[in-house]
Write a protein that holds these residues in place. Structure first.
Motif, PDB file in Angstrom:
ATOM      1  N   SER A 200       0.825  -1.206   0.000  1.00  0.00           N
ATOM      2  CA  SER A 200       0.000   0.000   0.000  1.00  0.00           C
ATOM      3  C   SER A 200       0.860   1.257   0.000  1.00  0.00           C
ATOM      4  O   SER A 200       0.341   2.367   0.055  1.00  0.00           O
ATOM      5  N   GLY A 201       2.183   1.076   0.032  1.00  0.00           N
ATOM      6  CA  GLY A 201       3.081   2.230  -0.040  1.00  0.00           C
ATOM      7  C   GLY A 201       3.305   2.937   1.291  1.00  0.00           C
ATOM      8  O   GLY A 201       3.761   4.071   1.325  1.00  0.00           O
ATOM      9  N   GLU A 232       7.926  -3.411   9.908  1.00  0.00           N
ATOM     10  CA  GLU A 232       8.201  -3.804   8.531  1.00  0.00           C
ATOM     11  C   GLU A 232       8.591  -2.537   7.782  1.00  0.00           C
ATOM     12  O   GLU A 232       7.995  -1.478   8.018  1.00  0.00           O
ATOM     13  N   LEU A 233       9.599  -2.618   6.926  1.00  0.00           N
ATOM     14  CA  LEU A 233       9.995  -1.407   6.196  1.00  0.00           C
ATOM     15  C   LEU A 233      10.399  -1.704   4.757  1.00  0.00           C
ATOM     16  O   LEU A 233      10.893  -2.798   4.462  1.00  0.00           O
ATOM     17  N   GLU A 361      10.332 -12.000   0.318  1.00  0.00           N
ATOM     18  CA  GLU A 361      10.303 -12.112  -1.145  1.00  0.00           C
ATOM     19  C   GLU A 361       9.127 -11.278  -1.645  1.00  0.00           C
ATOM     20  O   GLU A 361       8.000 -11.509  -1.235  1.00  0.00           O
ATOM     21  N   HIS A 362       9.393 -10.276  -2.490  1.00  0.00           N
ATOM     22  CA  HIS A 362       8.301  -9.411  -2.945  1.00  0.00           C
ATOM     23  C   HIS A 362       7.925  -9.683  -4.402  1.00  0.00           C
ATOM     24  O   HIS A 362       7.029  -9.050  -4.941  1.00  0.00           O
ATOM     25  N   ARG A 363       8.646 -10.621  -5.051  1.00  0.00           N
ATOM     26  CA  ARG A 363       8.367 -10.904  -6.484  1.00  0.00           C
ATOM     27  C   ARG A 363       7.331 -12.022  -6.566  1.00  0.00           C
ATOM     28  O   ARG A 363       7.563 -13.142  -6.102  1.00  0.00           O
ATOM     29  N   TYR A 364       6.215 -11.680  -7.196  1.00  0.00           N
ATOM     30  CA  TYR A 364       5.055 -12.568  -7.270  1.00  0.00           C
ATOM     31  C   TYR A 364       5.425 -13.959  -7.779  1.00  0.00           C
ATOM     32  O   TYR A 364       5.102 -14.977  -7.163  1.00  0.00           O
ATOM     33  N   ASP A 365       6.157 -13.994  -8.907  1.00  0.00           N
ATOM     34  CA  ASP A 365       6.464 -15.302  -9.503  1.00  0.00           C
ATOM     35  C   ASP A 365       7.405 -16.123  -8.615  1.00  0.00           C
ATOM     36  O   ASP A 365       7.241 -17.342  -8.466  1.00  0.00           O
ATOM     37  N   VAL A 366       8.359 -15.454  -7.955  1.00  0.00           N
ATOM     38  CA  VAL A 366       9.286 -16.184  -7.077  1.00  0.00           C
ATOM     39  C   VAL A 366       8.529 -16.720  -5.857  1.00  0.00           C
ATOM     40  O   VAL A 366       8.743 -17.859  -5.418  1.00  0.00           O
ATOM     41  N   GLY A 391       2.480  -4.305  -7.868  1.00  0.00           N
ATOM     42  CA  GLY A 391       3.596  -3.474  -7.444  1.00  0.00           C
ATOM     43  C   GLY A 391       3.784  -3.551  -5.936  1.00  0.00           C
ATOM     44  O   GLY A 391       2.841  -3.346  -5.178  1.00  0.00           O
ATOM     45  N   CYS A 392       5.000  -3.862  -5.529  1.00  0.00           N
ATOM     46  CA  CYS A 392       5.309  -3.883  -4.083  1.00  0.00           C
ATOM     47  C   CYS A 392       6.806  -3.668  -3.919  1.00  0.00           C
ATOM     48  O   CYS A 392       7.606  -4.370  -4.537  1.00  0.00           O
ATOM     49  N   PRO A 393       7.204  -2.673  -3.120  1.00  0.00           N
ATOM     50  CA  PRO A 393       8.646  -2.420  -2.967  1.00  0.00           C
ATOM     51  C   PRO A 393       9.350  -3.582  -2.255  1.00  0.00           C
ATOM     52  O   PRO A 393       8.707  -4.320  -1.494  1.00  0.00           O
TER      53      PRO A 393
END
Ligand code: ATP
Length: 430
Positions: A200-201, A232-233, A361-366, A391-393
């Motif tokens: 959510s940024g 969490e950051l 891990e923020h990458r959807y496919d991973v 999108g997620c940092p």
């Protein structure tokens, strides 16, 4: 008359005051009666003289631990604790205690201490003890120190739900409950939601809330419900950034404690010692301690690692990093060049794990492939996985068990003793 708290009496010598509190001690010496009255700020001696009339007789009716209001004159008295006492002129009984107390508030110095189970059964009486009150002053100041750091750094507080439609982590230690026509689960951690806040940024978030674990554990460090402090950051380079953040939080918390309720507390130096899981096992082997499971650190090993690090560095804290992927949940990020290891850590303090953290891990496919590898159903995780679709940092964070931290700060043997009302396999009351 307005009430004066006991800690402020020393400024009122020669004045008439009103104090209110519990009658902790009663002594009758014929022509003179003594009380020690306790409020949340301390204790004071009160004297009742025969010549004072009605109030003297009334003092004789008061049972131990009754709640009273007393008006009288504050007088210097060398023999009284603190150098002064109150000479009572009137006494009002606000609440009479039954004459037989279930457990003592003042333990007899020579006798056996009251059993912890019994103390917890009568927790509200047990908490009247000065040393138990202090535990909650420590919680309060420690949290104040954490919050002060969060506030300086622009963290946003979030409030995550305890009721969930799917189990938050593995499903094994989860409480299931009836929820109208269907079922719900109690959150085992705010993990998924604080990650959602990254999507959510919000960038930096913290939360303080209840965590539930259906672990049938009978240890001094496990409860079925406990308070979790989580942060969490975003935009971190690795778990090392999360570790530095936790060091800053702990230093801020300890500094607040030192400035208030624990003046003798040592503030840990930074950076805290850091060793990898592999190094930890090597050190244990070298010390002749037969290492247990390769992918985990047992309670005994935690104690031994801390002893070794204390000897080597003098430090009470140690981060153990780089846990094998087998030992960690699917959402812990792995090293690009060595995917068998995760960018994760545990923080140990005086022989006990107090935190687990990692880069996530923020990458959807991973995430999908790591979940599949662990044999998890991608479908049941879809609500969580969706957080990473739009999108997620890059981000990371940690879950801290403040009960364990307070327990070790005060060197108290069980997390239950530092918990206001502990919940475990056998205890759901009071
Ligand atoms: P352990 O291995 O000691 O059971 P864990 O690895 O299950 O702990 P996490 O899920 O990482 O713990 O939770 C984060 C922190 O919460 C822990 O480091 C600890 O301080 C605290 N904690 C975990 N479980 C409990 C519990 N049952 N009772 C009290 N505190 C707990």
């Amino acid at each position: 008359m307005e009430r004066t708290q006991i800690k402020n009496l020393k400024e009122k010598i020669g004045e008439k005051v009103k104090v209110s509190g519990f009658v902790q001690v009663r002594r009758d010496q014929g022509g003179i009666k003594f009380f020690v009255v306790r409020d949340v700020t301390g204790t004071v001696q009160v004297v009742f003289l025969k010549g004072a009339g009605e109030v003297f007789n009334k003092a004789g009716e008061v049972s131990l631990e009754s709640v009273v209001s007393i008006e009288g004159l504050v007088k210097e008295e060398k023999q009284a604790p603190g150098g002064f006492e109150i000479s009572a002129e009137s006494l009002e009984i606000l609440s009479k205690a039954e004459p037989e107390l279930p457990i003592p508030v003042l333990e007899e110095k020579s006798g056996e201490p009251t059993d912890i189970t019994k103390r917890l059964d009568w927790r509200w009486v047990d908490l009247r003890k000065e040393e138990n009150l202090k535990i909650f002053k420590v919680w309060t100041e420690l949290e104040k120190g954490f919050r002060s750091y969060y506030s300086q750094q622009g963290y946003i507080q979030i409030y995550t739900p305890s009721l969930m439609g799917t189990a938050s982590e593995t499903g094994s230690d989860v409480f299931k409950l009836q929820y109208f026509e269907g079922e719900a689960y109690l959150a085992q951690s705010p993990q998924f939601y604080k990650q959602m806040a990254q999507a959510s940024g919000f960038e930096k978030v913290f939360c303080v809330g209840p965590v539930f674990r259906a672990e049938p554990s009978f240890t001094s460090r496990h409860m079925t419900e406990f308070t979790g402090w989580d942060f969490e950051l975003s935009y971190i380079d690795s778990h090392l950034d999360v570790m530095s953040e936790e060091e800053n939080l702990i230093v801020s918390g300890f500094t607040q404690l030192k400035n208030t309720v624990l003046p003798d507390l040592e503030i840990p130096s930074t950076p805290f010692p850091r060793i990898t899981m592999e190094e930890a096992k090597e050190k244990l082997n070298k010390a002749g301690i037969k290492a247990g499971r390769k992918f985990d650190i047992s309670g005994e090993e935690e104690i031994e690692i801390c002893k070794i690090i204390k000897e080597e560095t003098g430090h009470d804290f140690v981060f153990v990093t780089d846990w094998p992927a087998e030992a960690r949940p699917f959402y812990h990020m792995r090293y690009e060049d060595n995917p068998s290891l995760t960018k994760s850590f545990d923080l140990l303090y005086k022989g006990l794990e107090i935190t687990t953290g990692s880069q996530r891990e923020h990458r959807y496919d991973v995430l999908i492939s790591q979940a599949k590898e662990k044999g998890m159903s991608v479908e049941s995780l879809s609500d969580y996985l969706n957080f990473f679709k739009f999108g997620c940092p890059p981000h990371g964070g940690a879950g801290i068990g403040p009960g364990r931290l307070v327990m070790k700060i005060l060197n108290i043997p069980s997390v239950k003793e530092v918990t206001f009302l502990p919940r475990d396999v056998r205890r759901l009351k009071p």
